[in-house]
Write a protein that holds these residues in place. Structure first.
Motif, PDB file in Angstrom:
ATOM      1  N   MET A  45       0.820  -1.209   0.000  1.00 53.86           N
ATOM      2  CA  MET A  45       0.000   0.000   0.000  1.00 53.86           C
ATOM      3  C   MET A  45       0.858   1.266   0.000  1.00 53.86           C
ATOM      4  N   LYS A  46       2.151   1.122   0.300  1.00 50.38           N
ATOM      5  CA  LYS A  46       3.071   2.268   0.256  1.00 50.38           C
ATOM      6  C   LYS A  46       3.307   2.731  -1.181  1.00 50.38           C
ATOM      7  N   GLU A  47       3.058   1.813  -2.146  1.00 50.52           N
ATOM      8  CA  GLU A  47       3.227   2.141  -3.564  1.00 50.52           C
ATOM      9  C   GLU A  47       1.954   2.802  -4.087  1.00 50.52           C
ATOM     10  N   LYS A  48       2.085   3.989  -4.651  1.00 47.37           N
ATOM     11  CA  LYS A  48       0.926   4.786  -5.053  1.00 47.37           C
ATOM     12  C   LYS A  48       0.001   4.051  -6.022  1.00 47.37           C
ATOM     13  N   VAL A  49       0.568   3.439  -7.040  1.00 43.20           N
ATOM     14  CA  VAL A  49      -0.257   2.761  -8.050  1.00 43.20           C
ATOM     15  C   VAL A  49      -1.022   1.599  -7.430  1.00 43.20           C
ATOM     16  N   PHE A  50      -0.323   0.797  -6.614  1.00 41.29           N
ATOM     17  CA  PHE A  50      -0.996  -0.334  -5.970  1.00 41.29           C
ATOM     18  C   PHE A  50      -2.098   0.163  -5.034  1.00 41.29           C
ATOM     19  N   CYS A  51      -1.812   1.210  -4.275  1.00 37.80           N
ATOM     20  CA  CYS A  51      -2.790   1.774  -3.339  1.00 37.80           C
ATOM     21  C   CYS A  51      -4.052   2.223  -4.071  1.00 37.80           C
ATOM     22  N   GLU A  52      -3.869   2.905  -5.197  1.00 43.92           N
ATOM     23  CA  GLU A  52      -5.022   3.366  -5.970  1.00 43.92           C
ATOM     24  C   GLU A  52      -5.820   2.188  -6.537  1.00 43.92           C
ATOM     25  N   THR A  53      -5.091   1.161  -6.991  1.00 45.06           N
ATOM     26  CA  THR A  53      -5.762  -0.038  -7.509  1.00 45.06           C
ATOM     27  C   THR A  53      -6.547  -0.732  -6.404  1.00 45.06           C
ATOM     28  N   PHE A  54      -5.954  -0.818  -5.226  1.00 45.35           N
ATOM     29  CA  PHE A  54      -6.611  -1.450  -4.075  1.00 45.35           C
ATOM     30  C   PHE A  54      -7.958  -0.781  -3.789  1.00 45.35           C
ATOM     31  N   TYR A  55      -7.957   0.539  -3.676  1.00 47.09           N
ATOM     32  CA  TYR A  55      -9.205   1.234  -3.332  1.00 47.09           C
ATOM     33  C   TYR A  55     -10.220   1.180  -4.468  1.00 47.09           C
ATOM     34  N   THR A  56      -9.757   1.220  -5.702  1.00 44.89           N
ATOM     35  CA  THR A  56     -10.669   1.091  -6.838  1.00 44.89           C
ATOM     36  C   THR A  56     -11.390  -0.254  -6.793  1.00 44.89           C
ATOM     37  N   LYS A  57     -10.619  -1.312  -6.555  1.00 42.45           N
ATOM     38  CA  LYS A  57     -11.211  -2.655  -6.531  1.00 42.45           C
ATOM     39  C   LYS A  57     -12.026  -2.902  -5.268  1.00 42.45           C
ATOM     40  N   LEU A  58     -11.623  -2.286  -4.136  1.00 39.99           N
ATOM     41  CA  LEU A  58     -12.417  -2.418  -2.912  1.00 39.99           C
ATOM     42  C   LEU A  58     -13.767  -1.733  -3.092  1.00 39.99           C
ATOM     43  N   ASN A  59     -13.764  -0.554  -3.668  1.00 37.18           N
ATOM     44  CA  ASN A  59     -15.025   0.152  -3.921  1.00 37.18           C
ATOM     45  C   ASN A  59     -15.913  -0.630  -4.887  1.00 37.18           C
ATOM     46  N   GLN A  60     -15.299  -1.235  -5.895  1.00 34.82           N
ATOM     47  CA  GLN A  60     -16.061  -2.053  -6.842  1.00 34.82           C
ATOM     48  C   GLN A  60     -16.670  -3.264  -6.136  1.00 34.82           C
ATOM     49  N   LEU A  61     -15.874  -3.892  -5.254  1.00 33.95           N
ATOM     50  CA  LEU A  61     -16.366  -5.046  -4.497  1.00 33.95           C
ATOM     51  C   LEU A  61     -17.578  -4.671  -3.654  1.00 33.95           C
ATOM     52  N   ILE A  62     -17.461  -3.576  -2.903  1.00 29.09           N
ATOM     53  CA  ILE A  62     -18.574  -3.157  -2.039  1.00 29.09           C
ATOM     54  C   ILE A  62     -19.813  -2.850  -2.875  1.00 29.09           C
ATOM     55  N   SER A  63     -19.613  -2.208  -4.021  1.00 29.32           N
ATOM     56  CA  SER A  63     -20.752  -1.838  -4.873  1.00 29.32           C
ATOM     57  C   SER A  63     -21.486  -3.061  -5.414  1.00 29.32           C
ATOM     58  N   GLU A  64     -20.770  -4.173  -5.581  1.00 32.59           N
ATOM     59  CA  GLU A  64     -21.366  -5.383  -6.149  1.00 32.59           C
ATOM     60  C   GLU A  64     -22.064  -6.261  -5.107  1.00 32.59           C
ATOM     61  N   LEU A  65     -21.773  -6.047  -3.836  1.00 34.94           N
ATOM     62  CA  LEU A  65     -22.302  -6.932  -2.798  1.00 34.94           C
ATOM     63  C   LEU A  65     -23.790  -6.694  -2.535  1.00 34.94           C
ATOM     64  N   LYS A  66     -24.500  -7.776  -2.292  1.00 31.40           N
ATOM     65  CA  LYS A  66     -25.928  -7.699  -1.963  1.00 31.40           C
ATOM     66  C   LYS A  66     -26.058  -7.598  -0.442  1.00 31.40           C
ATOM     67  N   ILE A  67     -25.847  -6.384   0.051  1.00 32.73           N
ATOM     68  CA  ILE A  67     -25.856  -6.147   1.491  1.00 32.73           C
ATOM     69  C   ILE A  67     -26.680  -4.912   1.812  1.00 32.73           C
ATOM     70  N   THR A  68     -27.086  -4.820   3.067  1.00 28.17           N
ATOM     71  CA  THR A  68     -27.723  -3.611   3.587  1.00 28.17           C
ATOM     72  C   THR A  68     -26.872  -3.123   4.753  1.00 28.17           C
ATOM     73  N   ILE A  69     -26.523  -1.852   4.726  1.00 28.79           N
ATOM     74  CA  ILE A  69     -25.667  -1.279   5.762  1.00 28.79           C
ATOM     75  C   ILE A  69     -26.508  -0.455   6.733  1.00 28.79           C
ATOM     76  N   ILE A  70     -26.245  -0.639   8.027  1.00 30.58           N
ATOM     77  CA  ILE A  70     -26.870   0.183   9.061  1.00 30.58           C
ATOM     78  C   ILE A  70     -25.772   0.652  10.011  1.00 30.58           C
ATOM     79  N   ALA A  71     -25.969   1.795  10.632  1.00 29.29           N
ATOM     80  CA  ALA A  71     -24.945   2.307  11.540  1.00 29.29           C
ATOM     81  C   ALA A  71     -25.552   3.281  12.535  1.00 29.29           C
TER      82      ALA A  71
END
Length: 246
Positions: A75-101
């Motif tokens: 995650m110290k590498e800028k390109v990898f860090c950006e890829t990580f968050y892009t794919k994490l956001n994509q993962l969350i967007s695809e999940l069939k979940i309901t969030i409460i807080a």
């Protein structure tokens, strides 16, 4: 089909010493159908890990990937860090979940209630259990709450908070209603590799940052899109409860 509520917190519930950098306690929850959580959701999380890290053994933990440790050194590498968050956001967007807080602004909570201020964990668990029951509705199969096991003291505090909900009910639900809809609370360790716990860990701190008016690398609009809403699409009071209320 039975449902599971996975819960995790951001911040501590100490009202005696309030951290000026993080003066908030948030208990977040991810609701998913049991079969989906144990099947497709787990598979999607494992595919995300395998794609980025070449293994499924790494644990998705906010404290680790934001501090680039315990397997997240890349995650110290800028390109990898950006890829990580892009794919994490994509993962969350695809999940069939309901969030409460539920977010508790601790200083305002103390200013309003003083010595009568209720522990933020108790308050938040009441809110999440209540919203979980509303989500379960008339489903004949009871739901379960799963939280991450910590040290014995924190585990005891969580179990006492849950016992209080079971015995006393909440502002809108009697104890019998909760016991009829929720089977119980289970504590699981990181070694159990529960996908739902890893997902809620990744979204609860961004929710805290949203309430504090701060930015987040985890897309707050995606999180908002997954939150429980009323028929008008409003999340306030439905998917996100902020205390004390004005």
């Amino acid at each position: 089909m039975s449902k599971i509520l996975f819960i995790d917190e951001s911040g501590d519930h100490n009202l005696t010493v309030i951290d000026s950098q993080h003066p908030i306690f948030v208990l977040g929850g991810v609701i998913a159908d049991r079969e989906y959580a144990l099947g497709e959701m787990t598979d999607k999380l494992n595919a995300f890990k395998q794609d980025l890290f070449g293994t499924t053994d790494i644990m998705l933990h906010t404290a680790d990937f934001t501090r680039q440790k315990n397997g997240f050194e890349q995650m110290k590498e800028k390109v990898f860090c950006e890829t990580f968050y892009t794919k994490l956001n994509q993962l969350i967007s695809e999940l069939k979940i309901t969030i409460i807080a539920c977010a508790v602004k601790k200083q305002q909570h103390m200013d309003k209630y003083g010595l009568d201020a209720i522990d933020p964990y108790h308050l938040s668990l009441n809110i999440l259990a209540e919203r979980f029951c509303f989500d379960i509705g008339r489903n004949p199969q009871k739901g379960k709450i799963i939280a991450e096991a910590r040290d014995p003291t924190l585990n005891n505090q969580l179990e006492l908070a849950w016992l209080n909900v079971k015995i006393s009910g909440t502002n809108y639900l009697q104890a019998v209603d909760i016991n009829n809809r929720i089977e119980g609370l289970l504590l699981k360790t990181k070694q159990d590799k529960i996908a739902g716990l890893e997902i809620v860990d990744a979204i609860v701190t961004p929710i805290a940052r949203r309430v504090l008016g701060r930015t987040s690398r985890v897309d707050l609009d995606i999180i908002k899109s997954k939150m429980r809403k009323n028929h008008l699409g409003e999340i306030t009071g439905y998917g996100l409860v902020t205390l004390p209320k004005h």
